[in-house]
Design a protein around this motif. Sequence first.
Motif, PDB file in Angstrom:
ATOM      1  N   TYR A   1      21.245  73.940  45.719  1.00 31.89           N
ATOM      2  CA  TYR A   1      22.611  73.468  45.520  1.00 31.89           C
ATOM      3  C   TYR A   1      23.677  74.435  46.011  1.00 31.89           C
ATOM      4  N   THR A   2      23.261  75.431  46.781  1.00 29.61           N
ATOM      5  CA  THR A   2      24.206  76.338  47.417  1.00 29.61           C
ATOM      6  C   THR A   2      24.174  76.063  48.911  1.00 29.61           C
TER       7      THR A   2
ATOM      8  N   GLY B   1      28.247  73.279  42.162  1.00 30.16           N
ATOM      9  CA  GLY B   1      28.670  73.184  40.770  1.00 30.16           C
ATOM     10  C   GLY B   1      28.187  71.918  40.094  1.00 30.16           C
ATOM     11  N   ILE B   2      28.463  71.831  38.808  1.00 35.25           N
ATOM     12  CA  ILE B   2      28.027  70.711  37.966  1.00 35.25           C
ATOM     13  C   ILE B   2      29.243  70.203  37.199  1.00 35.25           C
ATOM     14  N   ALA B   3      29.412  68.906  37.170  1.00 34.94           N
ATOM     15  CA  ALA B   3      30.527  68.313  36.435  1.00 34.94           C
ATOM     16  C   ALA B   3      30.402  68.612  34.944  1.00 34.94           C
ATOM     17  N   VAL B   4      31.532  68.821  34.304  1.00 28.54           N
ATOM     18  CA  VAL B   4      31.572  69.138  32.869  1.00 28.54           C
ATOM     19  C   VAL B   4      30.784  68.115  32.051  1.00 28.54           C
ATOM     20  N   GLU B   5      30.936  66.829  32.366  1.00 29.90           N
ATOM     21  CA  GLU B   5      30.261  65.788  31.584  1.00 29.90           C
ATOM     22  C   GLU B   5      28.741  65.813  31.739  1.00 29.90           C
ATOM     23  N   ASP B   6      28.238  66.492  32.768  1.00 32.60           N
ATOM     24  CA  ASP B   6      26.792  66.566  32.975  1.00 32.60           C
ATOM     25  C   ASP B   6      26.150  67.775  32.309  1.00 32.60           C
ATOM     26  N   ILE B   7      26.907  68.807  32.044  1.00 39.43           N
ATOM     27  CA  ILE B   7      26.337  70.062  31.535  1.00 39.43           C
ATOM     28  C   ILE B   7      25.561  69.855  30.233  1.00 39.43           C
TER      29      ILE B   7
ATOM     30  N   GLU C   1      31.475  74.816  37.420  1.00 32.14           N
ATOM     31  CA  GLU C   1      32.667  74.074  37.796  1.00 32.14           C
ATOM     32  C   GLU C   1      32.399  73.463  39.165  1.00 32.14           C
ATOM     33  N   LEU C   2      32.702  72.190  39.308  1.00 30.86           N
ATOM     34  CA  LEU C   2      32.477  71.527  40.597  1.00 30.86           C
ATOM     35  C   LEU C   2      33.157  72.306  41.716  1.00 30.86           C
ATOM     36  N   GLY C   3      32.392  72.562  42.755  1.00 25.18           N
ATOM     37  CA  GLY C   3      32.911  73.275  43.911  1.00 25.18           C
ATOM     38  C   GLY C   3      32.958  74.780  43.773  1.00 25.18           C
ATOM     39  N   ASN C   4      32.662  75.301  42.584  1.00 27.10           N
ATOM     40  CA  ASN C   4      32.752  76.749  42.353  1.00 27.10           C
ATOM     41  C   ASN C   4      31.482  77.380  41.813  1.00 27.10           C
ATOM     42  N   GLY C   5      30.357  76.711  41.939  1.00 20.38           N
ATOM     43  CA  GLY C   5      29.093  77.323  41.557  1.00 20.38           C
ATOM     44  C   GLY C   5      28.719  77.153  40.099  1.00 20.38           C
ATOM     45  N   THR C   6      27.549  77.707  39.793  1.00 21.05           N
ATOM     46  CA  THR C   6      26.955  77.569  38.469  1.00 21.05           C
ATOM     47  C   THR C   6      26.371  78.901  38.028  1.00 21.05           C
ATOM     48  N   ARG C   7      26.439  79.148  36.720  1.00 21.81           N
ATOM     49  CA  ARG C   7      25.871  80.359  36.117  1.00 21.81           C
ATOM     50  C   ARG C   7      24.940  79.949  34.978  1.00 21.81           C
ATOM     51  N   PHE C   8      23.680  80.294  35.114  1.00 24.15           N
ATOM     52  CA  PHE C   8      22.716  80.126  34.030  1.00 24.15           C
ATOM     53  C   PHE C   8      22.483  81.496  33.434  1.00 24.15           C
TER      54      PHE C   8
END
Length: 164
Positions: A72-73, A100-106, A150-157
Motif C-alpha cells: 500500500y505504499t 492510508g486507511i479511512a477513519v471508518e475502516d480502522i 490518514e488517507l493519503g498520508n500513510g499508516t502506523r501500526f
Amino acid sequence: MTLSFLDNEMEAAEKILLDVSEQLREVVMATKWQWQQKELAVELDTEPARIMADPKLLQQVWMNVFTNAMHYTEAGGSIFIRCRDEKNKIAILIADTGVGIAVEDINHLFERFYKADKARVRSHESTGLGLSIVKRIIDLHGGSIEVDSELGNGTRFTVFLPKE
C-alpha cells in the motif's frame, strides 16, 4: 486454518527467548527484492529486544504488517521500522508513507474477511484474514496493537508486547 489453530491450540505454541529486533531484520532482508524492485526506502531502527514468544507466530506478524506496508505504499515511498525495549514492554512501530486507511475502516481492520479498500485489495489477492491473524497472535502473547492512519498520508501500526 491458521485462525483455527490460534483459536484452539495456542497452548501447543513453543515460546522461547527471542530477539524481536533480529526477527524484524530477517523480514526486511527476506523481502529485500520486493521493496527494492518497487524503489521503496526502508529504514530499520532497532535495539535488542528480547521476549518469551513463539518465533514462528511472531514472524508471521512482522511479515504480514511489513508486506501490507509494501503493497500500500506507492513506488518511491518509505517504510520505517522501529523496535524499542521499554521498561515492561517491547514497542514495535511499522510506519509507511502509503495510501492510508479511512477513519471508518480502522475499527474494522482486525475483523475476519474485512477489506478496507476493496478495489486495491482484490489486486493483491487478499483474503481479508491477515490482520485478524496478526491481532490474534498478538493477543495470545499478551500484547496489543494500535493503528493510526490518514488517507493519503500513510499508516502506523504499533505493537506492544509484554516482557516476561
